[in-house]
Design a protein around this motif. Structure first.
Motif, mmCIF file in Angstrom:
data_model
loop_
_atom_site.group_PDB
_atom_site.id
_atom_site.type_symbol
_atom_site.label_atom_id
_atom_site.label_comp_id
_atom_site.label_asym_id
_atom_site.label_seq_id
_atom_site.Cartn_x
_atom_site.Cartn_y
_atom_site.Cartn_z
ATOM 1 N N HIS A 146 43.601 3.964 38.009
ATOM 2 C CA HIS A 146 42.202 4.366 38.601
ATOM 3 C C HIS A 146 42.587 5.630 39.859
ATOM 4 C CE1 HIS A 146 41.114 1.906 35.565
ATOM 5 N NE2 HIS A 146 41.202 0.619 36.282
ATOM 6 N N ILE A 147 42.458 6.856 39.183
ATOM 7 C CA ILE A 147 42.248 8.097 40.026
ATOM 8 C C ILE A 147 40.704 8.259 40.355
ATOM 9 C CG2 ILE A 147 43.282 10.096 41.600
ATOM 10 C CD1 ILE A 147 45.851 9.276 39.914
ATOM 11 N N LEU A 148 40.429 8.694 41.537
ATOM 12 C CA LEU A 148 39.230 9.102 41.577
ATOM 13 C C LEU A 148 38.937 10.927 42.898
ATOM 14 C CD1 LEU A 148 36.032 9.734 41.859
ATOM 15 C CD2 LEU A 148 35.784 8.513 43.861
ATOM 16 N N ALA A 149 39.200 11.893 42.367
ATOM 17 C CA ALA A 149 39.896 12.877 42.588
ATOM 18 C C ALA A 149 38.028 13.449 43.383
ATOM 19 C CB ALA A 149 40.373 13.422 42.444
ATOM 20 N N ARG A 150 37.531 14.001 44.863
ATOM 21 C CA ARG A 150 36.019 14.675 44.567
ATOM 22 C C ARG A 150 36.355 15.629 45.474
ATOM 23 N NH1 ARG A 150 32.057 9.667 46.177
ATOM 24 N NH2 ARG A 150 33.995 9.733 48.266
ATOM 25 N N LYS A 151 35.487 16.509 45.653
ATOM 26 C CA LYS A 151 35.749 17.386 46.290
ATOM 27 C C LYS A 151 33.348 17.965 46.290
ATOM 28 C CE LYS A 151 39.124 21.337 45.605
ATOM 29 N NZ LYS A 151 38.657 22.300 44.246
ATOM 30 N N ARG A 152 33.660 18.658 47.300
ATOM 31 C CA ARG A 152 31.922 18.005 48.213
ATOM 32 C C ARG A 152 31.629 17.933 48.311
ATOM 33 N NH1 ARG A 152 32.117 25.295 46.510
ATOM 34 N NH2 ARG A 152 33.280 26.082 48.065
ATOM 35 N N THR A 153 31.956 16.606 47.893
ATOM 36 C CA THR A 153 30.298 15.512 48.311
ATOM 37 C C THR A 153 29.779 15.474 48.690
ATOM 38 O OG1 THR A 153 32.461 14.551 47.844
ATOM 39 C CG2 THR A 153 30.476 12.762 48.138
ATOM 40 N N ALA A 154 29.073 16.505 50.033
ATOM 41 C CA ALA A 154 27.779 16.109 50.026
ATOM 42 C C ALA A 154 26.799 17.349 50.019
ATOM 43 C CB ALA A 154 28.370 17.757 52.569
ATOM 44 N N GLY A 155 27.613 18.314 48.710
ATOM 45 C CA GLY A 155 26.438 18.742 48.299
ATOM 46 C C GLY A 155 25.608 17.679 47.073
ATOM 47 N N TYR A 404 25.204 25.939 46.642
ATOM 48 C CA TYR A 404 26.496 26.242 46.622
ATOM 49 C C TYR A 404 27.601 25.404 47.238
ATOM 50 C CZ TYR A 404 23.017 30.137 46.122
ATOM 51 O OH TYR A 404 22.422 31.296 45.611
ATOM 52 N N TRP A 405 26.911 24.364 47.205
ATOM 53 C CA TRP A 405 28.305 23.384 46.892
ATOM 54 C C TRP A 405 27.898 22.548 45.841
ATOM 55 C CZ3 TRP A 405 31.206 25.444 50.992
ATOM 56 C CH2 TRP A 405 32.387 24.252 51.700
ATOM 57 N N PRO A 406 27.787 22.464 45.064
ATOM 58 C CA PRO A 406 28.239 21.805 44.124
ATOM 59 C C PRO A 406 29.285 20.738 44.561
ATOM 60 C CG PRO A 406 28.698 23.243 43.220
ATOM 61 C CD PRO A 406 28.559 23.764 44.401
ATOM 62 N N ALA A 407 28.701 19.216 44.127
ATOM 63 C CA ALA A 407 29.000 17.497 44.344
ATOM 64 C C ALA A 407 30.017 17.914 42.774
ATOM 65 C CB ALA A 407 29.026 16.756 44.649
ATOM 66 N N ARG A 408 31.653 17.740 42.713
ATOM 67 C CA ARG A 408 32.526 17.453 41.541
ATOM 68 C C ARG A 408 33.377 16.729 41.695
ATOM 69 N NH1 ARG A 408 32.978 23.045 43.418
ATOM 70 N NH2 ARG A 408 34.895 23.627 43.279
ATOM 71 N N GLU A 409 33.581 15.702 40.216
ATOM 72 C CA GLU A 409 34.392 15.009 40.787
ATOM 73 C C GLU A 409 35.550 15.202 39.657
ATOM 74 O OE1 GLU A 409 32.415 10.971 41.748
ATOM 75 O OE2 GLU A 409 32.198 11.246 39.554
ATOM 76 N N ILE A 410 36.713 14.718 39.642
ATOM 77 C CA ILE A 410 37.755 14.356 38.326
ATOM 78 C C ILE A 410 37.927 12.987 38.208
ATOM 79 C CG2 ILE A 410 39.698 14.727 36.881
ATOM 80 C CD1 ILE A 410 39.705 17.536 38.430
ATOM 81 N N ARG A 411 37.836 12.363 37.266
ATOM 82 C CA ARG A 411 38.811 10.496 37.227
ATOM 83 C C ARG A 411 39.565 10.839 36.820
ATOM 84 N NH1 ARG A 411 34.809 6.404 38.941
ATOM 85 N NH2 ARG A 411 33.544 7.330 40.177
ATOM 86 N N ALA A 412 40.577 9.492 36.801
ATOM 87 C CA ALA A 412 41.374 9.624 35.955
ATOM 88 C C ALA A 412 42.124 9.128 35.254
ATOM 89 C CB ALA A 412 43.406 10.855 35.840
ATOM 90 N N GLY A 413 42.645 7.889 34.863
ATOM 91 C CA GLY A 413 43.061 6.534 34.105
ATOM 92 C C GLY A 413 44.520 6.370 33.803
ATOM 93 N N GLY A 424 44.479 9.692 30.651
ATOM 94 C CA GLY A 424 42.782 10.325 30.070
ATOM 95 C C GLY A 424 41.792 11.238 31.681
ATOM 96 N N LEU A 425 41.566 11.921 31.012
ATOM 97 C CA LEU A 425 40.457 12.223 32.331
ATOM 98 C C LEU A 425 39.875 13.211 32.181
ATOM 99 C CD1 LEU A 425 44.042 14.535 33.033
ATOM 100 C CD2 LEU A 425 43.402 13.811 34.804
ATOM 101 N N GLY A 426 38.980 13.039 33.019
ATOM 102 C CA GLY A 426 37.458 13.607 32.863
ATOM 103 C C GLY A 426 36.571 14.013 34.261
ATOM 104 N N GLY A 427 35.965 14.892 33.542
ATOM 105 C CA GLY A 427 35.666 15.919 35.022
ATOM 106 C C GLY A 427 33.494 15.900 35.050
ATOM 107 N N THR A 428 33.028 15.477 36.430
ATOM 108 C CA THR A 428 31.315 16.002 36.161
ATOM 109 C C THR A 428 31.222 16.945 37.420
ATOM 110 O OG1 THR A 428 30.943 13.708 37.480
ATOM 111 C CG2 THR A 428 30.776 13.807 35.458
ATOM 112 N N ALA A 429 30.314 17.646 37.122
ATOM 113 C CA ALA A 429 29.457 18.336 38.536
ATOM 114 C C ALA A 429 28.514 18.455 37.872
ATOM 115 C CB ALA A 429 30.365 20.014 38.499
ATOM 116 N N ALA A 430 27.935 18.341 39.040
ATOM 117 C CA ALA A 430 25.809 18.638 38.915
ATOM 118 C C ALA A 430 25.561 20.035 38.715
ATOM 119 C CB ALA A 430 25.373 18.784 40.253
ATOM 120 N N LYS A 431 26.497 20.841 39.162
ATOM 121 C CA LYS A 431 26.069 22.174 39.101
ATOM 122 C C LYS A 431 27.792 22.991 39.561
ATOM 123 C CE LYS A 431 22.058 22.487 40.475
ATOM 124 N NZ LYS A 431 21.471 21.964 41.887
#
Ligand code: HEM
Lengths: 451, 262
Positions: A146-155, A404-413, A424-431
């Motif tokens: 399982h992989i979790l990749a994230r950016k701008r979590t502070a958002g 302007y700092w929306p958190a986003r993540e990509i998950r992979a299995g 398998g890959l999936g991505g979510t972002a609030a904005k």
């Protein structure tokens, strides 16, 4: 307790409160606030009394309005706090595990196979993610990585920081209302006044009005000296937009005026049958002076009005505090009799509204007049102000994060079967989902590329 | 060349741009819209020239009376429009927004608006005037975009088009809201504290800024937390811009307060 928390965390309550606050605010701008009963009587007639009693004329300080603000504060606090633990968990102790089915349900998702062993694909994916600026965490469980990749979590916390800022702002407002202190100091030149409760005094050294070439006012400037234990410790010039701050007190240029009751009036006085030119006589209102003639006459300046008009019952009164029609009430007595009594006008030297003037042998005019200026400074001490600026800073920082700092993540299995690796890959972002989509596609492309 | 020449030229060029955009509404040809956009940009350059000349001639910020403020709001709206068009290629916004801009400028040039630059009263002599007014009006310009796209949303039928209009409204508000908060509320409070010794005095202009801000806070919360979109969001956005307009005009002409010199 539980139901109370549910009540205060509901967004429906927030919507109701915001609508009520907005409606009350509108009302407060339609009804002029904080005027006198007489003004309301002119405007609203018989309803004025009820209006004033109901608090609608001091609406923003009325208990009901404050209650709405406090309820909104509680609402914000409870709502934010109940959501916070979940968010903190997501940010700091995220679950890395994602089922293949869950991944397929993400708005942005993809699936591909590579004919390479799992370890190699994992290495490659993680490297590609890191190179693209993602922070990567992974774990392997049973046969699945399982992989979790994230950016701008502070958002994630943007809205919480905005809400915290609003609470600090409300707190600042409460401190201002409870502990803020303001008072006006009217100082004429040369006068020293103790600043109430401050332990120091202020002296006005000079007050200046500067004008633009077209005659409009350019600046009002009060040159002041701060005195502590009667010793000058500081000199400053206070002007509009340039307050002086000393030991937690701030001083603002509010207004100014002329102290007409202390006007120094220069009168020209002459006996009609005397060929000698008129003598200048300097007087303040209420003062008298011997004229030094044979009859032992005395002159008294009884009143001075900067803007003379005849009011009700033909009584002289002041129309304004501007020197538009300066007039002096002068009396000359000699030998136990009034030889001259009447109003003389600076703008109309030939005209005097005198009693028995015809009979009098005196001629009186105003040559000059000079009232000491006074400056009105507002002294304010408001311990709520620092909270207000902190609230503003938090609010703006939070808004920036939220928008302007929306958190986003990509998950992979990743799973290996028969020497091939299924990804398998999936991505979510609030904005900013389009941004994420682009990043996601780039990542998938880099996996598809043959090595 | 004087400021008023530039102003009149900008107005004429905007009108030409609006003509090309209206042509586009009827013939649907992308070329007409692109021409309209290029002409609007030319108008914007002229308008910028007018504002610069005004600043140089008067020696102060170009938004200290109603004529100047209207002109600046129109300018900011075109700026927001240019940015939004470059980002989203929503050509259909063009004609409607330009009509608003032309309306604002026509109002500014009406004989009722005193145009001569007068020296600043002491309360306005502060660099906070620049920060406060320019950022607020820029925020309001993005609200104007959201107003136009929301009205278009309410009129549109094609679901795909509606979806895009809804998205552009939201994006415009997410630019406008922070700008308006910063300029209208934060800078306003800082300046008030500096000039009057109190950061908030419940002056009608302040209260109406707060009301405007409340409306957009409702927009954001109903959307993000309750998932409102489309019709109801569009209504709130329209209401929000009307509140902003009232803050701008209504307060000056219908209500009295500390801000009455502005
Ligand atoms: C006038 C008062 C308020 C203001 C200015 C405000 C401001 C904000 C802002 C700027 C956001 C971020 C919006 C976004 O991400 O696009 C937000 C989110 C949110 N607000 Fe408020 N808020 C206020 C009051 C409240 C109240 C009273 C509640 C509680 C019922 C509340 C609940 C929320 C929630 C649940 C979110 C979404 C949180 C998230 O998932 O990040 N807000 N608020």
């Amino acid at each position: 307790m539980r139901s109370l928390i549910r009540f205060f965390s509901s967004l429906r309550l927030a919507i109701v409160l915001i609508i009520l606050l907005a409606a009350a605010s509108v009302l407060g701008t339609l009804i002029p606030q904080g005027r006198t009963l007489e003004e309301y009587a002119v405007r609203y007639g018989g309803a004025a009394g009820i209006l004033v009693k109901s608090g609608l004329t001091g609406l923003y300080h009325a208990a009901g309005f404050l209650a709405l603000l406090i309820l909104l504060g509680l609402n914000i606090a409870v709502c934010t706090l109940t959501r916070l633990p979940g968010k903190l968990r997501r940010a700091f102790r995220p679950r890395l595990e994602t089922e293949a089915k869950a991944l397929a349900g993400f708005k942005i998702h993809d699936r591909l196979k590579r004919s390479a062993p799992l370890a190699e694909v994992r290495e490659r994916l993680e490297t590609a993610m890191r190179e693209a600026g993602w922070r990567v965490r992974s774990e392997s469980r049973e046969n699945r990585v399982h992989i979790l990749a994230r950016k701008r979590t502070a958002g994630l916390f943007g809205s919480d920081i905005v809400h915290l800022g609003l609470l600090v702002l409300l707190a600042g407002g409460i401190v201002t209302a409870a502990a803020g202190f303001r008072t006006e100091l009217a100082l004429s030149e040369g006068l020293t006044l103790d600043v109430p409760k401050a332990g120091f005094a202020l002296r006005l050294d000079k007050f200046d009005t500067e004008y633009h070439p077209d005659g409009s006012v350019k600046a009002w400037k009060s040159s002041v000296t701060v005195l502590e234990a009667e010793r000058p410790v500081r000199q400053a010039v206070i002007a509009v937009n340039h307050p002086l701050t000393h030991r937690g007190y701030s001083f603002y240029q509010m207004s100014y005026g002329d102290d007409w009751d202390a006007t120094r009036v220069t009168l020209a006085v002459r006996k009609k049958d005397d060929p000698a030119p008129a003598r200048p006589i300097i007087l303040h209102p209420g003062r008298r002076l011997a004229l030094g003639d044979a009859a032992g006459s005395e002159i008294e300046l009884k009143r001075f009005l900067p803007d003379f008009v005849l009011g009700e019952g033909n009584r002289p009164e002041n129309r304004s505090y501007r020197p538009d029609n300066p007039a002096a009430l002068v009396e000359i007595r000699g030998g136990g009799e009034t030889a001259f009594e009447g109003w003389v006008f600076a703008n109309y030297p030939g005209f005097a509204q005198a009693h028995g003037r015809e009979a009098s042998g005196w001629e009186v005019g105003i040559k000059a007049f000079d009232a000491p200026r006074f400056s009105v400074l507002e002294a304010a001490k408001d311990p709520g102000v620092p909270l207000i600026w902190i609230g503003c800073l938090l609010g703006m920082a939070g808004l920036f994060l939220a928008f302007y700092w929306p958190a986003r993540e990509i998950r992979a299995g990743l799973e290996e079967a028969n020497g091939r690796t299924d990804i398998g890959l999936g991505g979510t972002a609030a904005k900013g989902r389009d941004r994420l989509q682009a990043e996601f596609t780039a990542l998938v492309e880099s996996l598809r590329r043959p090595t | 060349m004087t400021e008023s020449t530039f102003f009149a030229a900008a107005l004429a060029v905007y009108a030409a741009a609006a003509f090309f955009y209206l042509l586009f509404l009827f013939n649907g040809k992308e070329r007409s819209a692109k021409t309209g956009f290029a002409v609007a940009v030319a108008g914007f350059v002229l308008h910028t020239g007018a504002l610069i000349l005004r600043t140089v001639e008067s020696g102060h910020a170009p938004f200290t009376n109603m004529y100047e403020s209207l002109s600046f709001l129109a300018w900011a709206s075109v700026l927001a429009f240019v940015l939004v068009t470059l980002r989203f290629r929503m050509h259909r916004v063009g004609p409607y927004l330009l009509l608003i801009v032309i309306g604002l400028m026509a109002l500014a040039s009406s004989p009722l608006m005193p145009k001569e630059a007068t020296p600043l009263v002491p309360a306005l002599q502060s660099y906070w005037l620049w920060l406060h007014v320019s950022v607020t009006l820029l925020g309001e310009a993005f609200f104007a975009i959201a107003f136009v796209t929301s009205l278009m949303y309410l009129k549109a039928r094609d679901p795909e088009k509606k979806e895009r209009l809804d998205a552009v409204s939201y994006r415009a508000i997410s630019v406008g809201f922070p700008l308006f908060t910063l300029g209208g509320l934060v800078f306003g409070m800082v300046w008030a504290q500096k000039a009057w010794g109190t950061y908030w005095s419940w002056d009608p202009k302040e209260v109406w800024s707060l009301i405007t801000w409340f409306v957009f806070a409702l927009y954001l919360h109903t959307r993000i937390v309750m998932g409102w979109k489309g019709r109801r969001s569009a209504f709130i956005a329209v209401l929000g811009f009307l509140a902003a307009l009232f803050t701008f005009f209504g307060v000056n002409y219908l209500l009295a307060g500390l801000h009455s010199y502005a």
